[in-house]
Design a protein around this motif. Structure first.
Motif, PDB file in Angstrom:
ATOM      1  N   CYS A  51       0.834  -1.212   0.000  1.00 48.78           N
ATOM      2  CA  CYS A  51       0.000   0.000   0.000  1.00 48.78           C
ATOM      3  C   CYS A  51       0.863   1.253   0.000  1.00 48.78           C
ATOM      4  CB  CYS A  51      -0.926   0.031   1.220  1.00 48.78           C
ATOM      5  SG  CYS A  51      -2.239  -1.177   1.181  1.00 48.78           S
ATOM      6  N   TYR A  52       1.889   1.243   0.840  1.00 51.67           N
ATOM      7  CA  TYR A  52       2.774   2.411   0.922  1.00 51.67           C
ATOM      8  C   TYR A  52       3.493   2.647  -0.400  1.00 51.67           C
ATOM      9  CZ  TYR A  52       2.124   1.479   5.951  1.00 51.67           C
ATOM     10  OH  TYR A  52       1.607   1.237   7.190  1.00 51.67           O
ATOM     11  N   TRP A  55       1.098   4.203  -2.824  1.00 50.88           N
ATOM     12  CA  TRP A  55       0.914   5.633  -2.570  1.00 50.88           C
ATOM     13  C   TRP A  55       2.143   6.436  -2.997  1.00 50.88           C
ATOM     14  CZ3 TRP A  55      -2.772   8.856  -2.385  1.00 50.88           C
ATOM     15  CH2 TRP A  55      -4.032   8.479  -1.933  1.00 50.88           C
ATOM     16  N   LEU A  80      -7.882   2.896  -1.566  1.00 52.37           N
ATOM     17  CA  LEU A  80      -6.714   3.742  -1.358  1.00 52.37           C
ATOM     18  C   LEU A  80      -6.916   4.724  -0.207  1.00 52.37           C
ATOM     19  CD1 LEU A  80      -5.749   4.350  -5.066  1.00 52.37           C
ATOM     20  CD2 LEU A  80      -4.322   3.230  -3.329  1.00 52.37           C
ATOM     21  N   SER A  84      -4.664   6.384   3.320  1.00 47.24           N
ATOM     22  CA  SER A  84      -4.209   7.699   2.860  1.00 47.24           C
ATOM     23  C   SER A  84      -3.021   8.181   3.683  1.00 47.24           C
ATOM     24  CB  SER A  84      -5.341   8.725   2.965  1.00 47.24           C
ATOM     25  OG  SER A  84      -4.851  10.025   2.695  1.00 47.24           O
TER      26      SER A  84
END
Length: 109
Positions: A51-52, A55, A80, A84
């Protein structure tokens, strides 16, 4: 409060961030700093690290695209927003006002 509540709150906060982000480039730096800190803290959690990384890639795009991703009303946008990196951009008191208002709206419905 369930997922619908969390999704509505995160979308509203994302809209607030997207409205200000073009004038607040320091928020991109703050988001990247958050990702760095979270990556160090969660180095043994592959799902979070993915996920990081996702992003980080998004934050490297033009600000208009970042704003579009933040506010996208889709399963992808919703997913997403759950991770955040813009924690700290919106003042704590405003976040709580949004949470309270969304809760009150849901209770009234």
């Amino acid at each position: 409060m369930g997922h619908e509540y969390q999704d509505r709150v995160s979308l509203e906060l994302a809209r607030m961030i997207a409205a200000e982000l073009p004038q607040r480039p320091e928020w991109i730096v703050m988001a990247l700093d958050n990702l760095d800190r979270w990556t160090a803290r969660n180095h043994d959690a592959p799902g979070l690290l993915r996920c990081y990384a996702e992003w980080r890639a998004i934050l490297g795009r033009p600000v208009e695209e970042v704003c579009r991703v933040l506010t996208e009303k889709s399963d992808e946008g919703q997913r997403l927003r759950q991770s955040s990196p813009f924690a700290g951009a919106i003042p704590y008191a405003v976040v709580w006002d949004v949470k309270r208002r969304v809760r009150d709206e849901q209770n009234a419905a």
